[in-house]
Design a protein around this motif. Structure first.
Motif, PDB file in Angstrom:
ATOM      1  N   GLU A   1       0.829  -1.199   0.000  1.00  0.00           N
ATOM      2  CA  GLU A   1       0.000   0.000   0.000  1.00  0.00           C
ATOM      3  C   GLU A   1       0.869   1.256   0.000  1.00  0.00           C
ATOM      4  O   GLU A   1       0.612   2.202  -0.742  1.00  0.00           O
ATOM      5  CB  GLU A   1      -0.920  -0.006   1.223  1.00  0.00           C
ATOM      6  CG  GLU A   1      -1.904   1.156   1.210  1.00  0.00           C
ATOM      7  CD  GLU A   1      -2.776   1.188   2.456  1.00  0.00           C
ATOM      8  OE1 GLU A   1      -3.765   0.434   2.483  1.00  0.00           O
ATOM      9  OE2 GLU A   1      -2.457   1.950   3.384  1.00  0.00           O
ATOM     10  N   ARG A   2       1.937   1.238   0.802  1.00  0.00           N
ATOM     11  CA  ARG A   2       2.833   2.403   0.839  1.00  0.00           C
ATOM     12  C   ARG A   2       3.467   2.639  -0.523  1.00  0.00           C
ATOM     13  O   ARG A   2       3.630   3.763  -0.976  1.00  0.00           O
ATOM     14  CB  ARG A   2       3.928   2.196   1.897  1.00  0.00           C
ATOM     15  CG  ARG A   2       3.425   2.319   3.316  1.00  0.00           C
ATOM     16  CD  ARG A   2       4.568   2.530   4.289  1.00  0.00           C
ATOM     17  NE  ARG A   2       5.448   1.387   4.434  1.00  0.00           N
ATOM     18  CZ  ARG A   2       5.207   0.342   5.239  1.00  0.00           C
ATOM     19  NH1 ARG A   2       4.108   0.322   5.968  1.00  0.00           N
ATOM     20  NH2 ARG A   2       6.058  -0.650   5.325  1.00  0.00           N
ATOM     21  N   PHE A   3       3.811   1.520  -1.186  1.00  0.00           N
ATOM     22  CA  PHE A   3       4.413   1.626  -2.520  1.00  0.00           C
ATOM     23  C   PHE A   3       3.435   2.278  -3.501  1.00  0.00           C
ATOM     24  O   PHE A   3       3.770   3.212  -4.222  1.00  0.00           O
ATOM     25  CB  PHE A   3       4.814   0.232  -3.003  1.00  0.00           C
ATOM     26  CG  PHE A   3       5.303   0.192  -4.426  1.00  0.00           C
ATOM     27  CD1 PHE A   3       6.598   0.587  -4.734  1.00  0.00           C
ATOM     28  CD2 PHE A   3       4.467  -0.228  -5.458  1.00  0.00           C
ATOM     29  CE1 PHE A   3       7.048   0.567  -6.045  1.00  0.00           C
ATOM     30  CE2 PHE A   3       4.907  -0.255  -6.773  1.00  0.00           C
ATOM     31  CZ  PHE A   3       6.201   0.145  -7.057  1.00  0.00           C
TER      32      PHE A   3
ATOM     33  N   LYS B   1       1.501   7.169  -6.427  1.00  0.00           N
ATOM     34  CA  LYS B   1       0.249   7.884  -6.657  1.00  0.00           C
ATOM     35  C   LYS B   1      -0.802   7.019  -7.357  1.00  0.00           C
ATOM     36  O   LYS B   1      -1.652   7.495  -8.094  1.00  0.00           O
ATOM     37  CB  LYS B   1       0.487   9.173  -7.478  1.00  0.00           C
ATOM     38  CG  LYS B   1       1.488  10.119  -6.853  1.00  0.00           C
ATOM     39  CD  LYS B   1       0.954  11.539  -6.864  1.00  0.00           C
ATOM     40  CE  LYS B   1       1.901  12.573  -6.305  1.00  0.00           C
ATOM     41  NZ  LYS B   1       2.766  12.181  -5.211  1.00  0.00           N
ATOM     42  N   GLN B   2      -0.712   5.737  -7.133  1.00  0.00           N
ATOM     43  CA  GLN B   2      -1.728   4.851  -7.700  1.00  0.00           C
ATOM     44  C   GLN B   2      -2.873   4.625  -6.712  1.00  0.00           C
ATOM     45  O   GLN B   2      -3.865   4.013  -7.034  1.00  0.00           O
ATOM     46  CB  GLN B   2      -1.108   3.516  -8.074  1.00  0.00           C
ATOM     47  CG  GLN B   2      -0.060   3.687  -9.157  1.00  0.00           C
ATOM     48  CD  GLN B   2       0.228   2.389  -9.840  1.00  0.00           C
ATOM     49  OE1 GLN B   2      -0.662   1.600 -10.086  1.00  0.00           O
ATOM     50  NE2 GLN B   2       1.482   2.163 -10.183  1.00  0.00           N
ATOM     51  N   LEU B   3      -2.661   5.092  -5.505  1.00  0.00           N
ATOM     52  CA  LEU B   3      -3.704   5.056  -4.485  1.00  0.00           C
ATOM     53  C   LEU B   3      -3.841   6.475  -3.956  1.00  0.00           C
ATOM     54  O   LEU B   3      -2.847   7.174  -3.783  1.00  0.00           O
ATOM     55  CB  LEU B   3      -3.295   4.153  -3.330  1.00  0.00           C
ATOM     56  CG  LEU B   3      -3.631   2.669  -3.373  1.00  0.00           C
ATOM     57  CD1 LEU B   3      -3.208   2.023  -2.074  1.00  0.00           C
ATOM     58  CD2 LEU B   3      -5.103   2.436  -3.633  1.00  0.00           C
ATOM     59  N   ALA B   4      -5.075   6.898  -3.682  1.00  0.00           N
ATOM     60  CA  ALA B   4      -5.276   8.272  -3.232  1.00  0.00           C
ATOM     61  C   ALA B   4      -4.970   8.427  -1.739  1.00  0.00           C
ATOM     62  O   ALA B   4      -4.314   9.369  -1.313  1.00  0.00           O
ATOM     63  CB  ALA B   4      -6.701   8.705  -3.529  1.00  0.00           C
ATOM     64  N   LYS B   5      -5.450   7.464  -0.935  1.00  0.00           N
ATOM     65  CA  LYS B   5      -5.180   7.593   0.498  1.00  0.00           C
ATOM     66  C   LYS B   5      -5.031   6.222   1.146  1.00  0.00           C
ATOM     67  O   LYS B   5      -5.524   5.222   0.614  1.00  0.00           O
ATOM     68  CB  LYS B   5      -6.280   8.418   1.177  1.00  0.00           C
ATOM     69  CG  LYS B   5      -7.685   7.840   1.068  1.00  0.00           C
ATOM     70  CD  LYS B   5      -8.613   8.754   1.859  1.00  0.00           C
ATOM     71  CE  LYS B   5     -10.034   8.403   2.005  1.00  0.00           C
ATOM     72  NZ  LYS B   5     -10.578   7.122   1.905  1.00  0.00           N
TER      73      LYS B   5
ATOM     74  N   GLU C   1       4.528   2.958   8.976  1.00  0.00           N
ATOM     75  CA  GLU C   1       3.419   3.794   8.493  1.00  0.00           C
ATOM     76  C   GLU C   1       3.653   5.221   8.986  1.00  0.00           C
ATOM     77  O   GLU C   1       4.327   5.440  10.003  1.00  0.00           O
ATOM     78  CB  GLU C   1       2.094   3.296   9.083  1.00  0.00           C
ATOM     79  CG  GLU C   1       1.677   1.935   8.588  1.00  0.00           C
ATOM     80  CD  GLU C   1       1.098   1.998   7.188  1.00  0.00           C
ATOM     81  OE1 GLU C   1       0.033   2.585   6.994  1.00  0.00           O
ATOM     82  OE2 GLU C   1       1.743   1.440   6.266  1.00  0.00           O
ATOM     83  N   SER C   2       3.075   6.207   8.279  1.00  0.00           N
ATOM     84  CA  SER C   2       3.302   7.556   8.790  1.00  0.00           C
ATOM     85  C   SER C   2       2.305   7.874   9.906  1.00  0.00           C
ATOM     86  O   SER C   2       1.193   7.345   9.959  1.00  0.00           O
ATOM     87  CB  SER C   2       3.234   8.584   7.666  1.00  0.00           C
ATOM     88  OG  SER C   2       2.126   8.323   6.873  1.00  0.00           O
ATOM     89  N   ILE C   3       2.764   8.757  10.775  1.00  0.00           N
ATOM     90  CA  ILE C   3       1.942   9.175  11.913  1.00  0.00           C
ATOM     91  C   ILE C   3       0.959  10.237  11.431  1.00  0.00           C
ATOM     92  O   ILE C   3       1.298  11.054  10.578  1.00  0.00           O
ATOM     93  CB  ILE C   3       2.859   9.743  13.014  1.00  0.00           C
ATOM     94  CG1 ILE C   3       3.716   8.612  13.572  1.00  0.00           C
ATOM     95  CG2 ILE C   3       2.066  10.414  14.109  1.00  0.00           C
ATOM     96  CD1 ILE C   3       4.608   9.052  14.694  1.00  0.00           C
ATOM     97  N   TYR C   4      -0.250  10.217  11.948  1.00  0.00           N
ATOM     98  CA  TYR C   4      -1.275  11.159  11.472  1.00  0.00           C
ATOM     99  C   TYR C   4      -0.833  12.604  11.591  1.00  0.00           C
ATOM    100  O   TYR C   4      -0.935  13.374  10.655  1.00  0.00           O
ATOM    101  CB  TYR C   4      -2.590  10.948  12.248  1.00  0.00           C
ATOM    102  CG  TYR C   4      -3.448   9.928  11.575  1.00  0.00           C
ATOM    103  CD1 TYR C   4      -3.133   8.575  11.677  1.00  0.00           C
ATOM    104  CD2 TYR C   4      -4.536  10.309  10.797  1.00  0.00           C
ATOM    105  CE1 TYR C   4      -3.896   7.625  11.036  1.00  0.00           C
ATOM    106  CE2 TYR C   4      -5.304   9.364  10.152  1.00  0.00           C
ATOM    107  CZ  TYR C   4      -4.987   8.022  10.278  1.00  0.00           C
ATOM    108  OH  TYR C   4      -5.727   7.086   9.632  1.00  0.00           O
TER     109      TYR C   4
END
Ligand code: ADP
Ligand code: MG
Length: 629
Positions: free
Chosen positions: A552-554, A559-563, A607-610
């Motif tokens: 998912e991060r990849f 930019k193949q996933l919006a969020k 994962e990134s922190i909010y």
């Protein structure tokens, strides 16, 4: 191009070498001279390429050959003038070709060559063939090089001359000259030896014996003799070919300086008739991960060279393989454009792939240490083949794939070996995806598995994100990511023993979960009690059927996933911090503590922190409190 031109007379032009070319010349002349023998290999190799090119062009334009149909490479020595001439009747060069090919080095190769040279002549010399700078090796033995050339099908001849000092000249050549190229080396004083028949013959035998065209030597008295067999190496009997001959052929065909790790020479007879001579390099080619993913196995039809780059004769995930395939069945006049859709080619490819895979399997069995080196070099490339859903050899390929696993991260094992070691009641293949075996082993995701002694495949190549999404099982065992929520790491009796939760405890747990879900609302999909954590307080997992987090991060980065999707937060009820929270959900900082727990689950997972500033505020608040008490 940094070629400056100043007119001398009507046709003679003085040019300056490109900046990089000059650097390479300096390198050749001043530091690589101890290995000067290789100049002859390079010039003969160019002559052979030129003959190959014309032979191919002549398939559609036979008139290019005229009556001169027998290709040959002649070496002519003149002891009086101290010259050695290398002459071929190949495709030749016109003026533009000379400027483009002899005045500047294919710009891509040049800089890479210079970047790679290490100042150690022994190593640098290996790089010459690889980067297309072979012609310049002539200056190791010559203080002047004269090239006269006549391009096939054209009338004019040209003469190129240089002393290797930064300039070269090009002139029209008006004397008699037949098709092809004649290179005369005006030998340096210390290079007289290269007019000697025995010396030259020895070099040709060592480096160029495999060349498919006859190479002859003519001495100062005009006496001519043959120096090589003049038959393509792959057409000869396997038993008559020495290891050294294979190695030299590999260097020639692969433009490589290393030794082949594996040599595969096969003759197929029957419905499909072809010969293949393929090599697996011992070091990865420099362009292995170039986005073009170019394959480079040369295709010949009945000994005639047809094409090299991206011929469908070898799949892209075998693009590190070098060598040739020579077919008896394909039509000679096959065009390079129609190669991609040729059925026969696909059949040959299928056979070749089967053969390679079976040889690799043997190697893994008989010489594991050596196989591991191969796997470390090319495993990630090979695994690209697992993503090709239509590939008939996908299952076979997975069978030879090797993996590190949590039982012993330094050992490469196959899936068959993994399955063999599984406890009887395990029916799944567990895997974890991450950046290194070390970080995976330290990840909370694996705690339960390690404690229970369940082996987990550690996947750390980028391609792993992809193939695990296309191959769902191996020998009827499902692949299951350890990050899937609801995953049951403990499948034994102990689980049931643990289930003796009292009514009060159950209520407290329910309250805690409800509280945390509320505190983290919008940030998590769910909060669940973890079955796999043993020492960490929390970890993230994805929903059944959800995408693996690294994948998912990849896709987000591409930019193949919006969020990002919402994750499940798993909590460890045995951990003191979680226990404390459970007992204090009514306290002022209970919400912030929940958030801090979630933050650390994100951090450890990559994962990134909010909100990083909110995180630091929270974190510092708890630190201050801890320090004050
Ligand atoms: P490479 O062979 O890897 O391309 P070289 O430096 O050996 O690099 O040669 C540069 C180029 O010069 C060749 O690609 C070819 O176009 C041209 N060339 C060299 N020798 C000959 C020859 N004998 N006949 C025709 N072209 C030649
Ligand atoms: Mg060359």
């Amino acid at each position: 191009m940094s070629t400056k031109t100043t007119k001398k007379k009507s046709t003679s032009e003085k040019h300056q070498f490109g900046a990089e070319t000059s650097k390479i010349l300096q390198l050749m002349i001043h530091s690589l001279y101890a290995h000067k023998d290789i100049f002859l290999r390079e010039l003969i190799s160019n002559a052979s390429d030129a003959c190959d090119k014309l032979r191919y062009n002549a398939i559609t334009k036979p008139e290019l050959l005229k009556e001169d149909t027998d290709f040959a490479i002649s070496l002519i020595a003149d002891t009086k003038k101290n010259t050695l001439t290398i002459k071929d009747n190949g495709v030749g060069m016109n003026k533009k070709d000379m400027i483009d090919n002899l005045g500047t080095i294919a710009s891509s190769g040049t800089q890479k060559f210079l970047d790679k040279t290490k100042g150690d002549p022994k190593e640098d010399i290996q790089l010459i063939g690889q980067f297309g700078v072979g012609f310049y090796s002539a200056f190791m033995v010559a203080d002047k090089v004269t090239v006269i050339s006549t391009k096939a099908g054209q009338k004019k001849s040209y003469i190129w001359e240089s002393k290797g000092d930064g300039n070269y000249t090009i002139d029209e050549y008006n004397e008699e000259h037949t098709r092809g190229t004649t290179i005369t080396l005006h030998l340096r004083e210390d290079a007289e030896q290269f007019t000697d028949k025995h010396r030259v013959s020895h070099i040709v035998k060592t480096y160029s014996d495999h060349i498919s065209f006859p190479v002859t030597f003519t001495d100062s008295e005009g006496e001519t003799s043959n120096l090589n067999e003049g038959a393509a190496l792959w057409t000869r009997n396997k038993s008559a070919i020495t290891k050294e001959q294979y190695q030299e052929f590999y260097k020639h065909v692969a433009h490589a300086g290393d030794e082949p790790w594996m040599t595969l020479h096969n003759k197929a007879e029957g419905t499909l008739e072809y010969t293949s001579l393929l090599f697996i390099p011992s070091t990865p080619p420099f362009d292995l991960f170039h986005p073009d993913r170019m394959t480079r196995v040369k295709l010949y039809v009945k000994r005639v060279f047809i094409a090299e780059e991206n011929v469908d004769i070898i799949p892209q995930h075998f693009r590190f393989i070098r060598g040739i395939v020579d077919s008896e069945d394909l039509p000679l006049n096959i065009s390079r454009e129609t190669l991609q859709h040729n059925n026969l080619i696909h059949k040959i490819r299928n056979n070749i792939v089967k053969k390679i895979i079976s040889e690799l399997k043997k190697k893994a069995k008989n010489d594991k240490a050596s196989f591991d080196t191969f796997w470390n070099n090319f495993g990630a490339t090979l695994k690209e083949g697992l993503c090709e859903a239509v590939d008939a050899n996908r299952e076979n390929l997975l069978e030879i794939c090797h993996f590190r696993s949590s039982h012993d991260k330094d050992k490469l094992i196959t899936l068959d070996q993994y399955i063999e070691q599984m406890p009887q009641d395990q029916d799944k293949i567990y895997y974890a995806i991450g950046d290194s075996p070390e970080s995976l082993l330290a990840s909370p995701q694996l705690e339960g598995f390690i404690k229970k002694g369940i082996n987990v495949i550690l996947l750390t190549d980028h391609v792993d994100d992809f193939w695990v999404n296309t191959m769902h099982e191996y020998k009827e065992k499902d692949f299951v990511s350890v990050t899937r929520a609801g995953l049951d790491a403990d499948q034994d009796e102990e689980t049931k023993d643990n289930d003796t939760t009292s009514k009060e405890d159950q209520e407290e747990q329910d309250k805690l979960i409800a509280f945390m879900k509320d505190a983290l609302s919008g940030k998590v999909l769910d909060v669940v009690i973890s079955k796999k954590l043993t020492s960490s307080p929390v970890c993230l997992s994805v929903q059944e059927g959800g995408m693996d987090m690294r994948m998912e991060r990849f896709l987000l980065a591409q930019k193949q996933l919006a969020k990002p999707s919402l994750k499940v937060l798993e909590i460890n009820l045995e951990h003191p911090v979680v226990k404390h929270l459970a007992h204090n959900i009514t306290s002022d900082d209970a919400k912030e503590l929940s958030e801090l727990l979630f933050d650390q689950a994100c951090i450890i997972e990559g994962e990134s922190i909010y909100d990083t500033s909110e995180f630091t505020t929270r974190f510092n608040k708890f630190l201050e409190k801890a320090l004050a008490s």
